[in-house]
Design an enzyme around this catalytic site. Structure first.
Site, short mmCIF file in Angstrom:
data_model
loop_
_atom_site.label_atom_id
_atom_site.label_comp_id
_atom_site.label_asym_id
_atom_site.label_seq_id
_atom_site.Cartn_x
_atom_site.Cartn_y
_atom_site.Cartn_z
N ASP A 196 -19.32 33.43 35.18
CA ASP A 196 -20.73 33.30 35.55
C ASP A 196 -21.60 32.73 34.43
OD1 ASP A 196 -20.84 35.44 33.83
OD2 ASP A 196 -22.10 36.68 35.12
N TYR B 85 -21.65 29.77 23.89
CA TYR B 85 -20.63 30.44 23.07
C TYR B 85 -20.09 29.55 21.96
CZ TYR B 85 -20.40 34.45 26.23
OH TYR B 85 -20.71 35.57 26.95
#
Length: 441
Positions: A170, A264
């Site tokens: 997600d 990330y």
């Protein structure tokens, strides 16, 4: 219209109530007969299940709810298994974050040594769920969003190659919602995206409106100045750690200004900055335990005590709507365009065909069909090759019980400065993971 039976594996998760609320929101499009909750921690699951039973009685009394710790009961006669397990719970996440930080290395639940430790715990847990599903409901599909998705996806590719498991995440969805907000759109559904990479390790190369007009110049301009920050009202921006992550994207984007990155990537490209700005005593795991964990279980106990969910503050997990999109695509052959984690096999031409890559797919009743990305630039390709090496070594270490390969995996991670540091971290991780990892030789 057929009504579906669903098992939520990880029924004791703090995400379960939000997912059930989200499923209720889509009943017109995706009717449900039975929801089953499965968890190996019956006490934890009972609190969530008892609250959800009250909630369902009030809002959708036609749906049956069953909570079980018995695999046969939980997995028999189901159409979909929605899996979001956390092996070792938040107590082990805390170790994943704090042990690397102790050695001056990024402490994060899906990146670097912490992600590797979590992966070694998750692999047997997810494989067990796949085996239960295949034994008791061989026609079912597993929609897996258990982390760390990249390592889990590589493990299922290698160790359960014929299983009907779809690996999804997600995180891109959350970022796309922020991008849509900054573009003045009502939803990410008004956009079509081109994206490639690995899970938690990718880049958007184009974002278009539904008429095919590129919006990318506006997106790159905003990200270069503000990262993914919006007006500050989004749920992610209310959390200090996420707020800084969203803003840091502008520093990642500088490395390739023609794209916008997954958040990330900051852990791999700015590990020194991340360590310097981390609190070694109070990590994200502590933040979640003191915040989300406490809130969700508190709300569930409140519902049980009152016998009603009418005044609950539990909210729909909007990000999870992509899970329904995926289930609908499989059930009704909708040919939905979605980002999926799939075996590369030609999607990225100049990349390892066996790598599990995250790319746009058209999803129908037979599963995902990859869209061809073509060739990718050397910078991204080189970063991805290093990270795929890490993921493959972790799965080999698990399969072979190999200390050597796990040491190699941690050493290869871009977040780790040397083989010595990698070994020190590994030895500490082995000590706390004895109940979860295979014995390493």
């Amino acid at each position: 219209m057929k009504k579906f039976n669903i098992t939520i594996a990880g029924g004791g998760s703090t995400f379960t109530p939000g997912i059930i609320l989200m499923l209720l929101d889509y009943l017109d499009e995706f009717p449900i007969d039975t929801i089953k909750l499965y968890d190996n921690d019956g006490d934890r699951q009972k609190t969530i299940a008892d609250a959800c039973e009250i909630l369902l009685k009030e809002r959708a009394p036609e749906i049956s709810l069953l909570a079980s710790t018995n695999p046969e009961e939980a997995f028999t006669n189901v159409d979909f298994v929605m899996a979001h397990i956390r092996v070792g719970k938040y107590a082990m996440r805390e170790q994943d974050e704090k042990i690397p930080l102790k050695h001056g290395v990024v402490g994060q639940e899906t990146c670097g040594p912490g992600g590797i430790a979590y992966g070694m715990r998750s692999i047997p847990g997810v494989l067990e769920l796949v085996d239960y599903m295949e034994k008791y409901s061989p026609e079912a599909w597993m929609l897996n969003y258990s982390n760390p998705a990249a390592i889990v996806a590589e493990a299922t590719r290698k160790l359960r190659p014929n299983s009907k498991i779809l690996n999804i995440c997600d995180m891109p969805i959350g970022i796309e919602e922020l991008i849509a907000k900054n573009l003045g759109l009502s939803s990410r559904k008004e956009m079509e995206v081109d994206y490639y990479g690995l899970n938690h390790f990718g880049w958007w190369t184009d974002i278009r409106d539904k008429q095919g007009n590129s919006l990318m110049s506006k997106v790159t301009e905003h990200v270069s100045q503000h990262g993914y920050a919006t007006d500050g009202t989004s749920e992610l921006e209310q959390q200090e750690s996420w707020n800084s992550t969203l803003k840091k994207a502008k520093d990642v984007q500088v490395l390739d200004p023609s794209t916008v990155p997954n958040t990330y990537l900051k852990y791999y490209l700015y590990p020194d900055y991340e360590v310097a700005h981390s609190n070694k005593e109070y990590t994200r795991a502590n933040e979640v335990m003191a915040g989300r964990e406490k809130f969700i279980f508190g709300e569930c106990r409140d519902i049980i005590e009152k016998g009603s969910a009418e005044e609950t503050k539990l909210t729909i997990d909007e990000h999870a709507s992509y899970i329904v999109d995926l289930a609908k695509a499989i059930a009704f052959n909708t040919k939905e365009r979605m980002l999926m984690i799939v075996e590369n096999n030609g999607a990225i031409i100049n990349f390892d065909p066996t790598a599990m890559v995250e790319v746009p797919c058209i999803v129908g009743s037979k599963g995902p069909e990859k869209l061809v990305v073509g060739e990718i630039p050397r910078f991204q390709k080189s970063l991805m090759e290093q990270q795929v090496g890490v993921e493959k070594l972790v799965v080999e270490a698990f399969e072979e019980g190999s200390y050597q390969k796990l040491w190699q995996a941690i050493t290869l991670s871009k977040t780790v400065p040397s083989a010595k540091v990698a070994k020190d971290i590994l030895d500490d991780l082995i000590e706390v993971n004895k109940a979860f990892w295979p014995e390493l030789k």
